[in-house]
Design a protein around this motif. Structure first.
Motif, PDB file in Angstrom:
ATOM      1  N   VAL A  24       6.097  54.701   8.775  1.00 45.22           N
ATOM      2  CA  VAL A  24       6.389  54.067   7.490  1.00 45.22           C
ATOM      3  C   VAL A  24       6.726  52.601   7.720  1.00 45.22           C
ATOM      4  N   VAL A  25       6.626  51.842   6.668  1.00 45.69           N
ATOM      5  CA  VAL A  25       7.179  50.494   6.636  1.00 45.69           C
ATOM      6  C   VAL A  25       8.595  50.602   6.076  1.00 45.69           C
ATOM      7  N   PHE A  26       9.556  50.007   6.765  1.00 36.56           N
ATOM      8  CA  PHE A  26      10.967  50.025   6.367  1.00 36.56           C
ATOM      9  C   PHE A  26      11.509  51.459   6.314  1.00 36.56           C
ATOM     10  N   ASP A  80       7.921  52.892  12.833  1.00 35.13           N
ATOM     11  CA  ASP A  80       8.610  52.099  11.814  1.00 35.13           C
ATOM     12  C   ASP A  80       8.115  50.665  11.919  1.00 35.13           C
ATOM     13  N   VAL A  81       7.727  50.084  10.788  1.00 38.05           N
ATOM     14  CA  VAL A  81       7.296  48.687  10.746  1.00 38.05           C
ATOM     15  C   VAL A  81       8.376  47.882  10.030  1.00 38.05           C
ATOM     16  N   GLY A  85      14.462  57.981  16.967  1.00 41.49           N
ATOM     17  CA  GLY A  85      13.342  58.280  17.850  1.00 41.49           C
ATOM     18  C   GLY A  85      12.050  57.593  17.467  1.00 41.49           C
ATOM     19  N   LEU A  86      12.133  56.510  16.684  1.00 45.10           N
ATOM     20  CA  LEU A  86      10.930  55.840  16.198  1.00 45.10           C
ATOM     21  C   LEU A  86      10.511  54.707  17.126  1.00 45.10           C
ATOM     22  N   ARG A  87       9.215  54.468  17.178  1.00 39.37           N
ATOM     23  CA  ARG A  87       8.680  53.280  17.844  1.00 39.37           C
ATOM     24  C   ARG A  87       8.570  52.189  16.782  1.00 39.37           C
ATOM     25  N   VAL A  88       9.083  51.003  17.109  1.00 42.62           N
ATOM     26  CA  VAL A  88       9.232  49.952  16.103  1.00 42.62           C
ATOM     27  C   VAL A  88       8.238  48.821  16.351  1.00 42.62           C
ATOM     28  N   ILE A  97       5.672  51.899   1.144  1.00 41.85           N
ATOM     29  CA  ILE A  97       6.782  51.755   2.073  1.00 41.85           C
ATOM     30  C   ILE A  97       7.653  53.007   1.984  1.00 41.85           C
ATOM     31  N   ASP A  98       8.674  53.069   2.866  1.00 50.10           N
ATOM     32  CA  ASP A  98       9.637  54.161   2.773  1.00 50.10           C
ATOM     33  C   ASP A  98      10.785  53.760   1.852  1.00 50.10           C
TER      34      ASP A  98
END
Length: 493
Positions: A152-154, A168-169, A198-201, A458-459
């Motif tokens: 997701v974005v944000f 995550d963006v 646990g997200l890759r940013v 977006i989120d």
């Protein structure tokens, strides 16, 4: 001979050996810069710098705590974080004997499992100098998460990722580097929150709001932008960032509002990204600046806005439409810039990957508005656009261009913005989302090994800008309740 040769040899060697041992022992007694202090109960080893001392040493929930940090250098722009959150500096002083002390006060709701980190030089990128762990409890090991291409974005900090490691963006602006939310400190907080999930940013770095990259030929603005990239890459709080995205939508006029007469052309973008057109020895470009501070982080080309005719490209693509010509010209110049540097003995100037946009069009007129949930599988080639893709599968056009050049062929591609909003139509996802569309899109992308991520835009926007609520999975107005439930279900497959 009395004592024999072993005794004589020992007598000749014992003094030099003792001197060597003392020298080595003295070396290990010298304070080592930037020690990590794990301090149950608040005690500090005497010879390590910085000294970090708590008062009172016995912590109690809700009671005020004072931390003194003493060091042998008069650091500027210091920062203390408690579990990633900055704490306000109370005061500082110079001591006799060539040391300096900084003081903070705070309270704790509980006294187990907290981490204090002391940084310096934050005006150019925070450098970690000391760390203190409070309490005797040990942090639980991070769970083993299963990777997913979904993202997701944000990302909302409250989202349940169900044990999946997604994407995550995030977004930050060079001209707002020290402002709330869009600046580096709040970005660091969001990156830390995403890491805890646990997200890759991926962090998109724009020059200013309404101006994705510095205006063409504005070298003062370019220097300002590169300084911010350097600061981001140097900051120890951002070491977990997976990659930096250099700008976005530079072919569109609404991404060039500060100087619409000097838009970011493909040539200027390539100049900013890897120094295209400059002497190969010049290092004032995004790739070399970032790699100089953090060789591990990826540097990605920002997305071109699909179906936008504001700018064209000189190098015509096989499908002759402005957005594909712009992309084709951009990739060609990036490739040329990277190869020119390589010939001069300067490697690693090519992109590590590309961020792309792939909006869907479930109400496509080509299917009489009935493409629906199957739209991501459908070749929506529009005759008036020279048979260019008119829907989600625009990502296939992006891939074809990327794979046409030697230094970019096969590099990872990240769909950093997808939903059912087609910019040329203007219908928001809260109105036109069709249940099953996201499931189909993910199934399609799971069969594309070059595409690493599929991120919904977006989120949750927590900046206070309510115009994106009609796109938000967390707030899920209108038809987005279906998208939100579907996203959650896909994480649990």
């Amino acid at each position: 001979m009395k004592g024999g040769w072993p005794g004589q040899l020992f007598q000749r060697l014992w003094k030099p050996t003792l001197v060597l041992v003392l020298l080595l022992g003295g070396y290990w007694l010298v304070p080592i810069s930037g020690q990590v202090l794990v301090i149950p109960g608040g005690t500090t080893p005497a010879l390590l710098w910085p000294h970090m001392r708590l008062e009172p040493p016995a912590l109690r929930p809700g009671a005020p705590v004072t931390l003194w940090v003493t060091d042998v250098a008069p650091w500027a722009n210091v920062l203390l974080t408690l579990d990633g959150q900055p704490l306000p500096l109370l005061d500082w002083r110079a001591n006799t004997g060539g040391t300096w002390t900084w003081r903070w006060t705070f309270t704790l709701s509980d006294v187990e499992g907290h981490t204090l980190v002391f940084y310096h030089s934050c005006h150019t990128g925070c450098v970690e100098r000391g760390r203190m762990t409070l309490g005797t409890g040990s942090a639980a090991p991070p769970p083993n998460r299963v990777p997913t291409k979904l993202g997701v974005v944000f990302a909302s900090p409250g989202r349940n990722w169900h044990g999946r490691s997604g994407w995550d963006v995030e977004l930050t602006y060079a001209r707002l580097a020290d402002q709330e939310y869009w600046g580096i400190d709040d970005l660091a907080t969001r990156v830390r929150q995403a890491g805890a999930q646990g997200l890759r940013v991926l962090v998109r770095v724009d020059y200013a709001q309404g101006q994705s990259l510095p205006p063409a030929n504005d070298y003062v603005a370019l220097s300002e932008y590169l300084q911010y990239l350097q600061r981001l890459a140097r900051d120890d709080r951002l070491r977990s960032v997976y990659g930096y995205i250099i700008g976005s939508g530079t072919n569109a006029l609404d991404s060039n509002t500060l100087a619409p007469d000097r838009p970011v052309t493909p040539a200027w973008y390539a100049r900013v990204f890897n120094g295209y057109g400059e002497a190969p020895t010049h290092a004032d470009n995004a790739v070399q600046v970032i790699r100089g501070e953090n060789p591990q982080v990826r540097v990605l080309v920002g997305p071109v806005r699909p179906w936008n005719a504001d700018q064209d490209g000189e190098r015509r693509y096989a499908i002759d439409v402005p957005w594909l010509n712009y992309m084709n010209t951009l990739v060609a110049l990036l490739d040329e810039g990277a190869r020119t540097k390589a010939v001069s003995g300067i490697p690693l100037a090519a992109p590590d990957g590309f961020a792309v946009n792939a909006p869907g069009r479930p109400g496509a007129v080509e299917w009489e508005g009935e493409a629906g949930a199957d739209e991501p599988r459908i070749e929506l080639r529009r005759a008036e656009w020279g048979e260019a893709q008119a829907g989600f599968r625009i990502y296939r056009d992006w891939l074809a261009i990327i794979n046409a050049y030697p230094t970019t062929q096969g590099v990872p591609v990240y769909i950093t913005a997808t939903n059912t909003f087609a910019p040329d139509e203007g219908t928001v996802p809260a109105q036109n989302y069709v249940r099953g569309w996201l499931t189909t899109a993910l199934e399609v992308i799971e069969h594309e090994p070059q595409v690493q991520a599929l991120c919904w835009f977006i989120d949750e926007d927590r900046s206070g800008d309510t115009r994106w609520d009609w796109f938000s999975l967390t707030r899920h107005p209108g038809r987005l309740i279906d998208a939100a439930e579907e996203f959650d279900m896909l994480l649990q497959r």
